[in-house]
Design a protein around this motif. Structure first.
Motif, PDB file in Angstrom:
ATOM      1  N   ARG A   1      47.118  44.012  38.794  1.00 12.52           N
ATOM      2  CA  ARG A   1      46.915  43.270  40.039  1.00 12.52           C
ATOM      3  C   ARG A   1      47.720  43.881  41.177  1.00 12.52           C
ATOM      4  O   ARG A   1      48.781  44.459  40.969  1.00 12.52           O
ATOM      5  N   GLU A   2      47.196  43.725  42.368  1.00 12.33           N
ATOM      6  CA  GLU A   2      47.878  44.163  43.584  1.00 12.33           C
ATOM      7  C   GLU A   2      47.765  43.039  44.606  1.00 12.33           C
ATOM      8  O   GLU A   2      46.668  42.632  44.982  1.00 12.33           O
TER       9      GLU A   2
ATOM     10  N   ASP B   1      50.952  36.946  55.530  1.00 14.29           N
ATOM     11  CA  ASP B   1      51.762  35.739  55.635  1.00 14.29           C
ATOM     12  C   ASP B   1      50.953  34.471  55.384  1.00 14.29           C
ATOM     13  O   ASP B   1      51.499  33.443  55.000  1.00 14.29           O
ATOM     14  N   ASP B   2      49.638  34.547  55.595  1.00 13.06           N
ATOM     15  CA  ASP B   2      48.854  33.319  55.532  1.00 13.06           C
ATOM     16  C   ASP B   2      47.719  33.377  54.511  1.00 13.06           C
ATOM     17  O   ASP B   2      46.897  32.471  54.453  1.00 13.06           O
ATOM     18  N   LEU B   3      47.659  34.432  53.703  1.00 11.91           N
ATOM     19  CA  LEU B   3      46.612  34.544  52.699  1.00 11.91           C
ATOM     20  C   LEU B   3      47.226  34.661  51.302  1.00 11.91           C
ATOM     21  O   LEU B   3      48.217  35.362  51.109  1.00 11.91           O
ATOM     22  N   ASP B   4      46.630  33.949  50.357  1.00 14.27           N
ATOM     23  CA  ASP B   4      47.001  34.069  48.947  1.00 14.27           C
ATOM     24  C   ASP B   4      45.904  34.889  48.288  1.00 14.27           C
ATOM     25  O   ASP B   4      44.876  34.361  47.869  1.00 14.27           O
TER      26      ASP B   4
ATOM     27  N   SER C   1      46.256  32.017  43.419  1.00 18.82           N
ATOM     28  CA  SER C   1      45.880  33.274  42.771  1.00 18.82           C
ATOM     29  C   SER C   1      46.727  33.631  41.558  1.00 18.82           C
ATOM     30  O   SER C   1      46.236  34.279  40.636  1.00 18.82           O
ATOM     31  N   ALA C   2      48.003  33.222  41.522  1.00 14.54           N
ATOM     32  CA  ALA C   2      48.921  33.751  40.512  1.00 14.54           C
ATOM     33  C   ALA C   2      48.479  33.416  39.089  1.00 14.54           C
ATOM     34  O   ALA C   2      48.335  34.312  38.243  1.00 14.54           O
ATOM     35  N   SER C   3      48.250  32.131  38.793  1.00 16.88           N
ATOM     36  CA  SER C   3      47.886  31.758  37.427  1.00 16.88           C
ATOM     37  C   SER C   3      46.487  32.254  37.081  1.00 16.88           C
ATOM     38  O   SER C   3      46.228  32.666  35.939  1.00 16.88           O
ATOM     39  N   ALA C   4      45.574  32.244  38.055  1.00 15.40           N
ATOM     40  CA  ALA C   4      44.220  32.733  37.793  1.00 15.40           C
ATOM     41  C   ALA C   4      44.245  34.221  37.475  1.00 15.40           C
ATOM     42  O   ALA C   4      43.616  34.672  36.506  1.00 15.40           O
TER      43      ALA C   4
ATOM     44  N   ALA D   1      37.648  43.676  41.776  1.00 15.37           N
ATOM     45  CA  ALA D   1      37.380  42.274  42.072  1.00 15.37           C
ATOM     46  C   ALA D   1      38.583  41.683  42.790  1.00 15.37           C
ATOM     47  O   ALA D   1      39.683  42.240  42.749  1.00 15.37           O
ATOM     48  N   GLY D   2      38.370  40.541  43.432  1.00 23.26           N
ATOM     49  CA  GLY D   2      39.441  39.865  44.148  1.00 23.26           C
ATOM     50  C   GLY D   2      39.655  38.452  43.638  1.00 23.26           C
ATOM     51  O   GLY D   2      38.765  37.849  43.035  1.00 23.26           O
ATOM     52  N   VAL D   3      40.855  37.938  43.871  1.00 30.77           N
ATOM     53  CA  VAL D   3      41.191  36.544  43.579  1.00 30.77           C
ATOM     54  C   VAL D   3      41.817  35.975  44.847  1.00 30.77           C
ATOM     55  O   VAL D   3      42.822  36.507  45.335  1.00 30.77           O
ATOM     56  N   ARG D   4      41.233  34.908  45.359  1.00 31.29           N
ATOM     57  CA  ARG D   4      41.717  34.321  46.608  1.00 31.29           C
ATOM     58  C   ARG D   4      42.063  32.851  46.379  1.00 31.29           C
ATOM     59  O   ARG D   4      41.221  32.063  45.960  1.00 31.29           O
ATOM     60  N   GLY D   5      43.339  32.515  46.631  1.00 33.11           N
ATOM     61  CA  GLY D   5      43.764  31.130  46.510  1.00 33.11           C
ATOM     62  C   GLY D   5      43.539  30.384  47.811  1.00 33.11           C
ATOM     63  O   GLY D   5      44.038  30.793  48.861  1.00 33.11           O
ATOM     64  N   LEU D   6      42.773  29.295  47.748  1.00 35.31           N
ATOM     65  CA  LEU D   6      42.435  28.535  48.950  1.00 35.31           C
ATOM     66  C   LEU D   6      43.131  27.186  49.023  1.00 35.31           C
ATOM     67  O   LEU D   6      43.044  26.507  50.046  1.00 35.31           O
ATOM     68  N   GLY D   7      43.820  26.771  47.950  1.00 33.60           N
ATOM     69  CA  GLY D   7      44.506  25.487  47.969  1.00 33.60           C
ATOM     70  C   GLY D   7      43.558  24.341  48.267  1.00 33.60           C
ATOM     71  O   GLY D   7      42.456  24.256  47.709  1.00 33.60           O
TER      72      GLY D   7
END
Length: 269
Positions: free
Chosen positions: A176-177, A182-185, A161-164, A197-203
């Protein structure tokens, strides 16, 4: 996904002009325009009107005469993924498109005028997720919210999520917030203090056949009934209906493979 999902209040009330950065429209480019209209018409109760045609055959989906979304037809020689694309509001699409380029993204279509409706561009972020940019003129965007068949939320599914989030912050001015977990980006993007809107990092869990992409959630009155209807209309169920902190949610695909989510929101307190 935060509870404030729509562009305005609930129960179908119309909006004023969308603030820059706010998702204001969703559009699907499909191969079979007639069959796609039949699928979504049966699922959401949409009716359709033609135009504008700057991108080829195109229809606007309506609920009670109010615009909800768009569906266009891909040229026969274009073998692109069939996907729902959110459009993010801009006061100056040409400037926003240039900022996309300067920030490491690309612009694949436009900027161009869509008759008197507005001006648009379609681009992608540095990881490849496709999104639209809309500068409203005669048409502001989605004109109804909070009822069955309306867009409720848009979330970017990407590697991390960080770079996006930084890219979209630079282009659209979001705040951003980070969602504490512990287990979600997971990051939520805000405009004028409101989550939009949301940004979710899934790796490595990101589907290899899709890569980074935006997911649109549509409001439904009964998630389980809607999932059964998707299946009966020839679509696929990718994640069955399940309870979440924000309501009952499922992820599905239409007969051409366009993925989207269904959400039956929690009752208002």
């Amino acid at each position: 996904m935060p509870e404030a999902r729509g562009p305005v209040g609930l129960n179908g009330e119309a909006h004023t002009r969308y603030a820059p950065g706010t998702p204001c429209w969703v559009s699907l480019m499909a191969h079979g325009l007639t069959a796609t209209q039949e699928f979504y018409g049966e699922l959401f109760g949409w009716e359709f009107q033609p135009g504008p045609h700057q991108l080829g055959p195109y229809v606007r989906a309506l609920l009670d005469g109010r615009e909800v979304a768009g569906i266009g037809q891909l040229p026969p020689d274009r073998h692109l993924p069939v996907a729902w694309t959110p459009y993010l509001a801009s006061d100056d699409v040409d400037t926003t498109a240039e900022t996309v380029r300067l920030s490491g993204g690309t612009i694949g279509v436009g900027p161009l005028d869509a008759a008197d409706a507005g001006r648009l561009a379609i681009g992608s972020d540095p990881a490849g997720a496709v999104f639209g940019i809309w500068q409203a003129a005669a048409r502001l965007g989605t004109d109804i919210a909070g009822v069955h068949g309306t867009p409720a939320w848009n979330e970017l599914l990407t590697f991390e999520s960080a770079s996006a989030a930084k890219f979209y912050e630079t282009v659209f001015g979001y705040r951003r917030e980070t969602v504490a977990s512990d287990d979600l980006d997971h990051v939520v993007l805000h405009v004028a203090g409101r989550p939009v809107a949301g940004v979710r990092g899934l790796g490595t869990a990101l589907p290899r056949d899709r890569g980074p992409h935006w997911m649109t959630y549509f409001e439904v009155g009964d998630a389980d009934e809607a999932v059964a209807r998707v299946r009966g209309l020839g679509g696929q169920v990718l994640a069955p209906a399940h309870d979440s902190a924000h309501g009952r949610v499922a992820t599905v695909a239409d007969p051409e493979g366009a993925r989207f989510s269904l959400i039956q929101g929690l009752p208002e307190a």
